[in-house]
Design a protein around this motif. Structure first.
Motif, PDB file in Angstrom:
ATOM      1  N   ARG A 175       0.873  -1.438   0.028  1.00  0.00           N
ATOM      2  CA  ARG A 175      -0.010   0.111  -0.143  1.00  0.00           C
ATOM      3  C   ARG A 175       0.970   1.193   0.032  1.00  0.00           C
ATOM      4  O   ARG A 175       0.558   2.268  -0.304  1.00  0.00           O
ATOM      5  N   VAL A 176       1.957   1.144   0.578  1.00  0.00           N
ATOM      6  CA  VAL A 176       2.997   2.237   0.508  1.00  0.00           C
ATOM      7  C   VAL A 176       4.052   2.142  -0.494  1.00  0.00           C
ATOM      8  O   VAL A 176       4.466   3.076  -1.422  1.00  0.00           O
ATOM      9  N   LEU A 177       4.334   0.976  -0.871  1.00  0.00           N
ATOM     10  CA  LEU A 177       5.396   0.482  -1.487  1.00  0.00           C
ATOM     11  C   LEU A 177       5.237   0.723  -3.140  1.00  0.00           C
ATOM     12  O   LEU A 177       6.112   1.432  -3.716  1.00  0.00           O
ATOM     13  N   LEU A 178       3.881   0.467  -3.557  1.00  0.00           N
ATOM     14  CA  LEU A 178       3.735   0.395  -4.964  1.00  0.00           C
ATOM     15  C   LEU A 178       3.665   2.033  -5.281  1.00  0.00           C
ATOM     16  O   LEU A 178       4.448   2.335  -6.316  1.00  0.00           O
ATOM     17  N   PRO A 179       2.807   3.041  -4.583  1.00  0.00           N
ATOM     18  CA  PRO A 179       2.951   4.344  -5.035  1.00  0.00           C
ATOM     19  C   PRO A 179       4.306   4.865  -5.069  1.00  0.00           C
ATOM     20  O   PRO A 179       4.738   5.746  -6.153  1.00  0.00           O
ATOM     21  N   THR A 180       4.847   4.754  -3.863  1.00  0.00           N
ATOM     22  CA  THR A 180       6.377   5.374  -3.867  1.00  0.00           C
ATOM     23  C   THR A 180       7.262   4.690  -4.834  1.00  0.00           C
ATOM     24  O   THR A 180       8.236   5.572  -5.216  1.00  0.00           O
ATOM     25  N   SER A 181       7.202   3.555  -5.058  1.00  0.00           N
ATOM     26  CA  SER A 181       8.289   2.796  -6.173  1.00  0.00           C
ATOM     27  C   SER A 181       7.911   3.656  -7.633  1.00  0.00           C
ATOM     28  O   SER A 181       8.817   3.969  -8.269  1.00  0.00           O
ATOM     29  N   ALA A 182       6.565   3.592  -7.769  1.00  0.00           N
ATOM     30  CA  ALA A 182       6.269   4.312  -9.095  1.00  0.00           C
ATOM     31  C   ALA A 182       6.912   5.588  -9.318  1.00  0.00           C
ATOM     32  O   ALA A 182       7.538   6.035 -10.174  1.00  0.00           O
ATOM     33  N   ILE A 183       6.600   6.469  -8.414  1.00  0.00           N
ATOM     34  CA  ILE A 183       7.101   8.021  -8.399  1.00  0.00           C
ATOM     35  C   ILE A 183       8.747   7.863  -8.304  1.00  0.00           C
ATOM     36  O   ILE A 183       9.339   8.525  -9.204  1.00  0.00           O
ATOM     37  N   ALA A 184       9.158   7.057  -7.529  1.00  0.00           N
ATOM     38  CA  ALA A 184      10.718   6.962  -7.278  1.00  0.00           C
ATOM     39  C   ALA A 184      11.220   6.581  -8.863  1.00  0.00           C
ATOM     40  O   ALA A 184      12.306   6.946  -9.285  1.00  0.00           O
ATOM     41  N   GLY A 185      10.354   5.709  -9.491  1.00  0.00           N
ATOM     42  CA  GLY A 185      10.938   5.108 -10.910  1.00  0.00           C
ATOM     43  C   GLY A 185      11.011   6.370 -11.972  1.00  0.00           C
ATOM     44  O   GLY A 185      11.916   6.176 -12.769  1.00  0.00           O
ATOM     45  N   ALA A 186       9.880   6.950 -11.728  1.00  0.00           N
ATOM     46  CA  ALA A 186       9.850   8.055 -12.709  1.00  0.00           C
ATOM     47  C   ALA A 186      11.135   9.019 -12.481  1.00  0.00           C
ATOM     48  O   ALA A 186      11.829   9.389 -13.446  1.00  0.00           O
ATOM     49  N   ALA A 187      11.395   9.214 -11.160  1.00  0.00           N
ATOM     50  CA  ALA A 187      12.421  10.245 -10.957  1.00  0.00           C
ATOM     51  C   ALA A 187      13.763   9.786 -11.367  1.00  0.00           C
ATOM     52  O   ALA A 187      14.835  10.458 -11.868  1.00  0.00           O
ATOM     53  N   PHE A 188      13.968   8.233 -11.261  1.00  0.00           N
ATOM     54  CA  PHE A 188      15.260   7.501 -11.561  1.00  0.00           C
ATOM     55  C   PHE A 188      15.315   7.705 -13.117  1.00  0.00           C
ATOM     56  O   PHE A 188      16.498   7.716 -13.286  1.00  0.00           O
ATOM     57  N   LEU A 189      14.509   7.529 -13.869  1.00  0.00           N
ATOM     58  CA  LEU A 189      14.591   7.069 -15.055  1.00  0.00           C
ATOM     59  C   LEU A 189      14.816   8.705 -15.641  1.00  0.00           C
ATOM     60  O   LEU A 189      15.568   8.857 -16.703  1.00  0.00           O
ATOM     61  N   VAL A 190      14.164   9.775 -15.334  1.00  0.00           N
ATOM     62  CA  VAL A 190      14.534  11.051 -15.710  1.00  0.00           C
ATOM     63  C   VAL A 190      15.905  11.529 -15.264  1.00  0.00           C
ATOM     64  O   VAL A 190      16.707  11.907 -16.385  1.00  0.00           O
ATOM     65  N   ALA A 191      16.429  11.120 -14.142  1.00  0.00           N
ATOM     66  CA  ALA A 191      17.805  11.480 -13.839  1.00  0.00           C
ATOM     67  C   ALA A 191      18.771  10.506 -14.818  1.00  0.00           C
ATOM     68  O   ALA A 191      19.715  11.242 -15.137  1.00  0.00           O
ATOM     69  N   THR A 192      18.445   9.249 -15.025  1.00  0.00           N
ATOM     70  CA  THR A 192      19.391   8.549 -15.739  1.00  0.00           C
ATOM     71  C   THR A 192      19.399   9.107 -17.170  1.00  0.00           C
ATOM     72  O   THR A 192      20.337   9.002 -17.877  1.00  0.00           O
ATOM     73  N   ASP A 193      18.122   9.372 -17.882  1.00  0.00           N
ATOM     74  CA  ASP A 193      18.186   9.636 -18.959  1.00  0.00           C
ATOM     75  C   ASP A 193      18.805  11.069 -19.263  1.00  0.00           C
ATOM     76  O   ASP A 193      19.570  11.381 -20.065  1.00  0.00           O
ATOM     77  N   THR A 194      18.792  11.861 -18.421  1.00  0.00           N
ATOM     78  CA  THR A 194      19.677  13.134 -18.222  1.00  0.00           C
ATOM     79  C   THR A 194      21.252  13.014 -18.277  1.00  0.00           C
ATOM     80  O   THR A 194      21.982  13.702 -19.250  1.00  0.00           O
ATOM     81  N   VAL A 195      21.657  12.067 -17.656  1.00  0.00           N
ATOM     82  CA  VAL A 195      23.208  11.613 -17.872  1.00  0.00           C
ATOM     83  C   VAL A 195      23.190  10.984 -19.179  1.00  0.00           C
ATOM     84  O   VAL A 195      24.267  11.231 -19.986  1.00  0.00           O
TER      85      VAL A 195
END
Lengths: 366, 444
Positions: free
Chosen positions: A312-332
């Motif tokens: 209930r906590v893990l799914l929404p937080t993972s999804a948002i963190a995944g978004a931030a992670f991919l934006v950051a790595t794509d910037t690199v």
């Protein structure tokens, strides 16, 4: 109640992080744009869909051209802040579509990875475990190698390939109305291997389009357009919303299928829903971005260490963190003198980080 | 006059205080009324057969459990105990026959509806994830949650379950960090949070030490008595099952061998058939419930041994010698003594006397005859002087030390035959063998 508060606090915090990552990412590129201009241009790009019309698109299929209707949304924009027009063009026309698409793909992959790890009770599970990415690869590479063209033809073929593969794996692993998770896992591995052979053969036949096919396989976000976002984002949001409704069931499934049943979970039906929805959301992401690895594997692990195993906590937080992670790595990926496919960056950063987690924290216990 | 009815109703309806009291009690009261919808038993297993593939596991099993009753399911490994429990909670659908809980046929119910009737404590309670205790217990409320709506009774039910199982004090700890006994209670709390009329437990004590076994089953017993739950537990330990259950059902090879009160069901016969072993069944000296002593196989000690003594250690000595294959005679022993009960079950011949009576000539002669016929005599210390006198003149006497390890030193003249070493009940056979091998030393 407490769980809901906990989930909200984490989600809001990570959403803030995501916004920050998006804004910083939009300043970075061959031409650097100042942060205030980026912020204004970004706000100007915030629109709400207010209408829909159909336009016709041409699909060239083995020489013949077919007209297909394509939905076209019209938007109303909420802000009209004064920004220098070149900055606005760079941010809104070039960088933001790519950033938003990256966020959408990361969001989708991390959510699907979280669900798959819980579903399989296996720390090595990722969104492509039942062959979704391989199926998408066959669809995309076949389209590229056979020179089929048209609006979204590669994406459509990848999406169809992914969904068909997931469905086939599910059918192979199902016997008498029951789908044992271990069988599903093994069927997925076997199908992935088989489809890998198909992709290799197609690459041999690709000729001039080999480079394009290889780029697709590595996973990348370049040439992203708002139209990609418009197709992918609604699918991703809708699917993650549905998965969100099953977080309690996922928690119960972590206790084992028989325990879940005695807690009132219709185990087989729940498994079907989770498999279908996470396959569709993975297919939607992979179709536009190619086979980007490690996001769906590493991000759920990171978040599990931070917020615990409760979906209930893990799914929404993972999804948002995944978004931030991919934006950051794509910037690199695009910041260097030569752009590299983001899949290389996620794997190059994700694998060592995962090994670090493995050695220092107890990732092995999921 | 329409609403203000004076008279006996006042007492029932009560004032403000009474109403508040009713509110507080109502969940339990409702639960109880839900547990007894009709006259039939709460859990009714009727002619159930279950097989895995071609292998039949349960054949035509019928069993009922009433509200407020604790039934123990005993039987050897592979007898189908777990399978029976799974066909009651709906995890398995029976091939034929039916399982009804609270008058609903379980196999036709949704998992959600079934999980509001039957809660299960599984055999394996390991949780590989870092869920907190409260998270796990709260999962017991899953059957009451809508997909998008909460469960307004959750907090209260979870609190009650934590309270009841004494797990509230580690509610914020991770289940993975708990001991086996604590984890067992947490999973039991999860089952309680389900607020079901029926409770199934699969080997709830299998991995627990003696203290936790007793605590767990006492808690189940208490739940059955105070909340009127119907409990059915597969229990490995026959003695423990006999002690806590109202009835036992002996399952062997997919068949119900016997169902009834522990004293009626736990006979040497039933146990022997079910577990394919020889066993002695005696009342437990402390609890009075049947206690089963299995023997892997009777030994081949070709001896006749006469045992003199009273109490628990004498009983133990008799059972050890008997299981070694020796022919055991006993006496004189008071008829109410635990040794007398063991002797009745295991000994070839026993001389008993009324408790506290003086040793009379007739019994003394009978005991001396048995002693004369025996290859060796065993004296379980401490023994009274008249009994000691019985062995005074014979060879090959082995002394079993008293529970505190002491051997009384008051040797009367003529007790020449005691061996220098003493033994415990467990090593008595070796002592007897040594005594028979070695020539007797005079006073050492």
């Amino acid at each position: 109640m407490e769980t809901r508060v906990w989930a909200t606090v984490w989600s809001v915090g990570l959403a803030g992080l995501l916004v920050a990552v998006v804004l910083v990412s939009a300043t970075i590129g061959p031409v650097s744009v100042a942060l205030p201009a980026v912020a204004k241009a970004t706000l100007n790009a915030v629109g709400v869909p207010t209408g829909v019309s159909l336009t016709s698109g041409a699909v060239a299929l083995f020489g013949a051209t077919v007209s297909v209707p394509v939905p076209d949304l019209s938007y109303t924009y909420l802000f009209s802040l004064p920004v220098e027009s070149t900055d606005e063009t760079i941010v809104r026309g070039i960088r933001l579509p790519r950033i938003v698409l990256g966020a959408t793909v990361g969001f989708a992959l991390a959510a699907a990875g979280t669900v798959m790890q819980g579903f399989f009770r296996n720390p090595m599970a990722d969104p492509s475990i039942i062959g979704v990415s391989s199926g998408a690869a066959v669809g995309a590479v076949a389209t590229i190698a056979l020179s089929v063209s048209g609006p979204f033809s590669i994406q459509a073929a990848a999406f169809v390939g992914a969904v068909v593969t997931a469905f086939a794996v599910y059918l192979i692993a199902t016997e008498g109305g029951r789908t044992p998770v271990a069988t599903l896992l093994l069927a997925g591995v076997a199908i992935q291997t088989f489809l890998g052979a198909v992709v290799s053969y197609l690459l041999l036949q690709a000729g001039e389009s080999l480079e394009q096919a290889l780029y697709w396989l590595m996973g990348r976000l370049h040439n992203a357009a708002w139209s990609d976002v418009a197709v992918t984002a609604p699918v991703a949001l809708a699917c993650v919303f549905v998965l969100g409704a099953y977080t309690r069931d996922l928690n119960a499934l972590l206790l084992g299928e028989e325990d879940a049943h005695t807690l009132g979970i219709e185990v087989e039906r729940t498994k079907r829903v989770l498999l279908a929805v996470s396959s569709v959301v993975t297919a939607a992401a992979v179709a536009v971005a190619g086979a980007i690895g490690f996001v769906g594997l590493v991000v759920p692990h990171m978040m599990r260490l931070l917020v615990g195993p409760d979906h209930r906590v893990l799914l929404p937080t993972s999804a948002i963190a995944g978004a931030a992670f991919l934006v950051a790595t794509d910037t690199v990926a695009r910041a260097g003198p030569v752009e590299v496919p983001v899949g290389i960056v996620t794997a190059a950063l994700g694998a060592p980080f995962f090994l670090y987690l493995l050695r220092t924290r107890e990732v092995h216990s999921l | 006059m329409t609403s203000d009815l004076p008279g006996p109703f006042d007492a029932l309806v009560g004032g403000e205080d009474g109403a508040a009291g009713d509110d507080r009690l109502s969940p339990t009261a409702l639960d109880r009324s839900a547990t007894t919808p009709t006259d039939g038993p709460l859990v009714a297993v009727d002619g159930v057969s279950v097989g895995y593939g071609d292998v039949g596991v349960l054949a035509d099993v019928s069993l009922s459990v009433d509200s407020g009753e604790f039934v123990g399911l005993v039987g050897p490994n592979g007898a189908g105990k777990t399978t029976l429990l799974k066909s009651i909670n709906g995890v398995l659908a029976p091939d034929s026959g039916s399982v009804r809980v609270a008058d609903e046929t379980v196999s036709t119910l949704s998992a959600r509806a079934a999980s509001r009737l039957v809660a299960t404590v599984p055999q394996d309670t390991t949780v590989a994830f870092e869920f907190t205790v409260e998270d796990i217990v709260e999962m017991g409320r899953t059957p009451y949650h809508g997909r998008f709506s909460g469960d307004s009774d959750a907090g209260e039910a979870v609190e009650r379950a934590l309270e009841r199982t004494e797990t509230a004090r580690f509610r914020d700890r991770s289940v993975a960090s708990l001991s086996g006994g604590e984890r067992q209670r947490v999973v039991l709390a999860r089952a309680l949070a389900q607020e079901t009329p029926a409770l199934l437990l699969d080997e709830p004590t299998a991995s627990l030490d003696v203290n936790h076994q007793v605590r767990t089953l006492e808690l189940v017993r208490d739940l059955v008595d105070t909340e009127g739950k119907a409990a059915l537990a597969a229990i490995h330990d026959l003695d423990v099952a006999a002690r806590f259950c109202d009835r036992l059902a002996v399952l062997a090879d997919g068949d119900l061998l016997a169902v009834g009160p522990p004293e009626a069901v736990l006979t040497a016969d039933h146990v022997g058939t079910a577990f394919d072993t020889d066993a002695a069944v005696l009342p437990n000296p402390v609890t009075g419930t049947p206690a089963v002593t299995p023997f892997s196989e009777p030994g081949d000690a070709d001896l006749t041994v006469h045992v003199v003594g009273t109490g628990q250690r004498t009983a133990r000595t008799v059972s050890v010698l008997s299981s070694a294959g020796a022919t055991v005679t006993v006496g004189v022993v008071p008829s109410g003594d635990v040794a007398a009960a063991t002797a009745r079950e295991l000994a070839a011949e026993t001389v008993t006397a009324p408790a506290f009576a003086a040793l009379d000539a007739e019994r003394e002669t009978a005991a001396r005859d048995l002693l004369a016929a025996a290859d060796a005599a065993v004296v379980v210390e401490p023994v009274a002087a008249p009994l000691r006198a019985l062995v005074r003149d014979r060879d090959a006497v082995v002394r079993v030390a008293a529970a505190d390890g002491s051997v009384p030193a008051d040797r009367q003249s003529g007790e020449r035959s005691y061996h220098s070493d003493t033994v415990t009940p467990e090593t008595v056979l070796a002592g007897v063998r040594r005594a028979l091998d070695r020539p007797v030393e005079a006073d050492d």
